[in-house]
Design a protein around this motif. Structure first.
Motif, short mmCIF file in Angstrom:
data_model
loop_
_atom_site.label_atom_id
_atom_site.label_comp_id
_atom_site.label_asym_id
_atom_site.label_seq_id
_atom_site.Cartn_x
_atom_site.Cartn_y
_atom_site.Cartn_z
N LEU A 102 0.85 -1.18 0.00
CA LEU A 102 0.00 0.00 0.00
C LEU A 102 0.88 1.23 0.00
CD1 LEU A 102 -2.62 -1.07 2.71
CD2 LEU A 102 -2.85 -1.20 0.22
N GLY A 103 0.58 2.18 -0.88
CA GLY A 103 1.37 3.39 -0.96
C GLY A 103 0.60 4.61 -0.51
N SER A 104 -0.07 5.26 -1.47
CA SER A 104 -0.84 6.47 -1.16
C SER A 104 -1.89 6.22 -0.09
CB SER A 104 -1.50 7.01 -2.43
OG SER A 104 -0.52 7.35 -3.40
N ALA A 105 -2.41 5.00 -0.03
CA ALA A 105 -3.45 4.67 0.95
C ALA A 105 -2.99 4.92 2.38
CB ALA A 105 -3.89 3.22 0.79
N ALA A 106 -1.68 4.83 2.63
CA ALA A 106 -1.19 5.05 3.98
C ALA A 106 -1.42 6.48 4.43
CB ALA A 106 0.30 4.71 4.06
N ILE A 107 -1.46 7.40 3.47
CA ILE A 107 -1.75 8.80 3.77
C ILE A 107 -3.24 9.08 3.65
CG2 ILE A 107 -1.51 11.16 2.88
CD1 ILE A 107 0.93 10.46 4.36
N LEU A 108 -3.84 8.58 2.57
CA LEU A 108 -5.23 8.92 2.25
C LEU A 108 -6.25 8.10 3.02
CD1 LEU A 108 -4.79 9.18 -1.63
CD2 LEU A 108 -4.75 11.05 0.03
N LYS A 109 -5.89 6.84 3.34
CA LYS A 109 -6.85 5.94 3.99
C LYS A 109 -6.17 5.12 5.09
CE LYS A 109 -9.79 5.12 -0.12
NZ LYS A 109 -10.34 4.04 -0.98
N PRO A 110 -5.74 5.76 6.16
CA PRO A 110 -5.06 4.99 7.22
C PRO A 110 -5.94 3.89 7.81
CG PRO A 110 -5.58 7.23 7.94
CD PRO A 110 -5.79 7.19 6.46
N VAL A 124 0.76 -7.61 4.17
CA VAL A 124 0.54 -6.22 3.79
C VAL A 124 1.76 -5.38 4.16
CG1 VAL A 124 -0.88 -4.16 4.12
CG2 VAL A 124 -1.94 -6.43 4.04
N LEU A 125 2.36 -4.75 3.17
CA LEU A 125 3.48 -3.84 3.37
C LEU A 125 3.01 -2.42 3.04
CD1 LEU A 125 4.73 -6.70 2.67
CD2 LEU A 125 6.71 -5.44 1.82
N VAL A 126 3.75 -1.44 3.50
CA VAL A 126 3.51 -0.07 3.10
C VAL A 126 4.74 0.44 2.36
CG1 VAL A 126 3.30 2.33 3.93
CG2 VAL A 126 1.80 0.55 4.83
N GLY A 127 4.51 1.04 1.21
CA GLY A 127 5.59 1.67 0.46
C GLY A 127 5.67 3.14 0.84
N ILE A 128 6.80 3.56 1.34
CA ILE A 128 7.01 4.97 1.69
C ILE A 128 7.99 5.55 0.69
CG2 ILE A 128 7.85 6.59 3.43
CD1 ILE A 128 6.87 4.73 5.58
N ASP A 129 7.50 6.45 -0.12
CA ASP A 129 8.30 7.09 -1.16
C ASP A 129 8.57 8.53 -0.74
OD1 ASP A 129 7.87 4.70 -2.58
OD2 ASP A 129 6.04 5.51 -3.48
N ALA A 130 9.83 8.92 -0.72
CA ALA A 130 10.16 10.25 -0.20
C ALA A 130 10.93 11.07 -1.23
CB ALA A 130 10.98 10.13 1.08
N ARG A 131 10.59 12.33 -1.28
CA ARG A 131 11.32 13.30 -2.10
C ARG A 131 11.85 14.37 -1.15
NH1 ARG A 131 7.53 14.48 -5.33
NH2 ARG A 131 8.15 13.38 -7.22
N ILE A 163 8.20 -2.16 5.57
CA ILE A 163 7.98 -1.11 4.58
C ILE A 163 9.00 -1.22 3.46
CG2 ILE A 163 6.93 0.53 6.21
CD1 ILE A 163 9.62 1.97 6.37
N VAL A 164 8.62 -0.68 2.31
CA VAL A 164 9.53 -0.47 1.19
C VAL A 164 9.83 1.02 1.15
CG1 VAL A 164 9.86 -0.61 -1.30
CG2 VAL A 164 8.58 -2.41 -0.11
N PHE A 165 11.10 1.39 1.26
CA PHE A 165 11.46 2.80 1.27
C PHE A 165 12.19 3.18 -0.01
CE2 PHE A 165 14.69 6.12 2.33
CZ PHE A 165 13.79 7.18 2.41
N THR A 166 11.66 4.17 -0.71
CA THR A 166 12.24 4.65 -1.96
C THR A 166 12.59 6.12 -1.85
OG1 THR A 166 10.86 3.11 -3.23
CG2 THR A 166 11.92 4.88 -4.45
#
Length: 243
Positions: A102-110, A124-131, A163-166
């Motif tokens: 789950l990516g955006s859902a972690a922010i939009l739909k906790p 279930v993993l959460v992908g955290i993508d950071a800029r 989590i997957v961190f990018t």
């Protein structure tokens, strides 16, 4: 440490992007199943798949390509991109997917993350993508104020274990992963972390492996495999403890 060959899907084809920009796609294969089979034959024990179109659309767009991958290999497959509801998760699991991200859902739909964790646990993993340290969502098109560490701590409270961190700035650039941020995130969150973005050489893999003591348990490798900069059998041997 696990090496995850990456298969990024765009319009049914295997591509790589530069910093997540869809207009920067380079097509490496039009046969997702064959690509996955090739990685399995070279020794991969896990395949990482991202539905890029799904990430932008908010729902899966490459189901057929995912199905081809699942039919082509016997090793487990984890899938992310556009997974925003329980029905989609159930569909992917019924197809044979081993883990969903789950990516955006972690922010939009906790609340979805919490319920998914209750139902499916470690699947279930959460992908955290950071800029630049801030979380990016919606196919990396939008950056929010929350930091990667803040989100990691929140999803841990919701029951997420991994989590997957990018680091988006590193993705597709073969410039090396953000080792400092990856190790810090693992240490400070207490979560298991899979590093993603920028792996360009065996030296990078050796450096990620050095973070195992901090909780980093794997690395996703994409462009470096497709260009030949990294040979999968050598990467796997190093990850297993070789030199």
């Amino acid at each position: 440490m696990i090496i995850f060959p990456a298969i990024d899907l765009k319009e049914g084809q295997c591509v790589r992007l530069l910093e997540g920009r869809m207009d920067s796609a380079t097509v490496y294969s039009r046969d997702p199943g064959g690509t996955a089979r090739n990685w399995q034959e070279q020794g991969a024990s896990f395949i990482h798949v991202v539905d890029l179109d799904g990430a932008f659309a908010g729902k899966p767009r490459n189901r057929e390509a995912i199905r081809q991958i699942l039919e082509a290999v016997e090793v487990p497959v984890q899938v992310g991109g556009g997974i925003r509801d329980l029905e989609t998760m159930e569909e992917l699991f019924s197809m044979g997917v081993n883990r969903v991200i789950l990516g955006s859902a972690a922010i939009l739909k906790p609340e979805l993350v919490a319920e998914a964790g209750r139902r499916y646990g470690a699947k279930v993993l959460v992908g955290i993508d950071a800029r630049d340290g801030r979380v990016a969502i919606q196919g990396w098109g939008e950056t929010v104020s929350k930091t990667a560490l803040q989100l990691a701590r929140e999803v841990k409270e919701l029951g997420v274990q991994r989590i997957v961190f990018t680091d988006i700035r590193r993705d597709g650039r073969l410039s090396g992963p953000n080792l400092g941020a990856t190790g810090e995130l693992a240490r400070d969150s207490g979560l298991k972390v899979i590093a993603s973005g920028g792996v360009s050489s065996l030296e990078d893999i050796r450096a990620v492996k050095a973070l195992e003591k901090d909780g980093v348990e794997g690395a996703i490798v994409g462009k470096a495999l497709y260009t030949g900069a990294v040979k999968l059998p050598e990467a796997l041997a190093l990850a297993r403890g070789g030199v």
